[in-house]
Design an enzyme around this catalytic site. Sequence first.
Site, short mmCIF file in Angstrom:
data_model
loop_
_atom_site.label_atom_id
_atom_site.label_comp_id
_atom_site.label_asym_id
_atom_site.label_seq_id
_atom_site.Cartn_x
_atom_site.Cartn_y
_atom_site.Cartn_z
N ASN A 15 0.82 -1.16 0.04
CA ASN A 15 0.00 0.08 0.14
C ASN A 15 0.87 1.33 0.12
OD1 ASN A 15 -1.82 2.16 0.46
ND2 ASN A 15 -2.34 1.27 2.33
N HIS A 100 -9.66 1.38 4.46
CA HIS A 100 -8.28 1.36 5.24
C HIS A 100 -8.18 2.18 6.48
CE1 HIS A 100 -4.22 2.56 6.29
NE2 HIS A 100 -4.02 1.35 5.76
N GLU A 172 -5.62 -5.14 10.19
CA GLU A 172 -4.89 -4.06 10.39
C GLU A 172 -5.02 -3.35 11.53
OE1 GLU A 172 -2.73 -2.72 6.35
OE2 GLU A 172 -4.09 -1.21 7.34
N GLY A 178 2.13 2.27 10.71
CA GLY A 178 3.09 3.40 10.84
C GLY A 178 3.62 3.69 12.05
P1 13P Z 1 2.77 0.30 7.56
O1 13P Z 1 3.39 -0.94 7.07
O2 13P Z 1 3.68 1.46 7.23
O3 13P Z 1 2.78 0.17 9.29
O4 13P Z 1 1.40 0.49 7.15
C1 13P Z 1 0.35 -0.65 6.94
C2 13P Z 1 -0.62 -0.45 6.45
O5 13P Z 1 -1.40 0.66 6.86
C3 13P Z 1 -0.82 -1.03 5.08
O6 13P Z 1 -2.16 -0.77 4.72
#
Ligand code: 13P
Length: 257
Positions: A15, A100, A172, A178
Amino acid sequence: MIMKKELRKAIIAGNWKMNKTPGETGALIKEIIPLAMNADCTVVVCVPFTSIAVAAESVKSSPVKVGAQNVHFEASGAFTGEISAAMLKEAGAEYVIIGHSERRQYFGETDETVNKRTKAALEAGLTPIVCVGELLWEREADITDEVVSRQIKLDFAGISAADASKIVVAYEPVWAIGTGKTATSEQAQEACKLIRDRLAALYGRKTADSVTIQYGGSMNAGNAAELVAKEDVDGGLIGGASLKAADFGEIIKAASK
Ligand code: 13P
C-alpha cells in the site's frame, strides 16, 4: 493432511499510500518485478490513482498486479473528486483497498460506505481488499473481538458466499500502522482466526477457508516470516516497507516458503 493454509495463495500487497508520482512509479516497479518473478505468492502494488495507468503499463509481462487505494460506490455522477470502479478497471487496476483505517479515521469512512464500495468493486470485477482492525484503546478495553466482528458483519452485509470468497480481508490493528509496533504473530493469528470464524458463521466453513486474510501493520523484512507462517495469516498488506524494493522483496520471499 493438507493444511487449509496450503489451499490459499498468500497475497503480498504494497500500500503505497500517498507516495510516488507517476514518474517515480515505473522506477520502483522495475525494481520490484524481478523480486516477484519466481514468487509463490501473489504480488500486488496499490498505487495512487494518478499512478495506476503507468503502473499497469510497467507490470505488463510480469506477475505483478496493480491495485488502487479506494473506490467510490456509485457508477458515475456528481461526486466531485471521486473515482468509480469502472474507471479503476479501465486504468488497469485489478485490486482495490477498501476501508483502510486512514480512510476511516481521516475521511469519515464508515462500515456502511465500506460495504457499498465493496459491492461496487465486486460488480466491476475488481478484487476488494477490505481492511478491518481495532484502535489501541479498543484492544486495551478488551473489545477487539466485538469491534472486528462488527466490522466483518457490516462490511459483508448483503454479499453472497460466492462473492465473499472473492474478497481479501486485511486485519490491520490501527495501533500497529506506521508506528513500528507490530502485532505479535500470536496476536495476528488470533485476530485472523477470529475473522475466519466470523466468516464461517456467515457463509459456512468452506467459504471461510477459501478467503485470503492478510495481516498489516509495520510488517517488514525482519518480522514477515514469523507472521505469514501462521495458519490463518495469508500474507500481508504493507505500507512503509513496500516503498523499499529490497525490503518488499524479503517479505515476498518470506511468503513464498
Ligand atoms: P505500515 O506497514 O507502514 O505500518 O502500514 C501498514 C498499512 O497501513 C498497510 O495498509
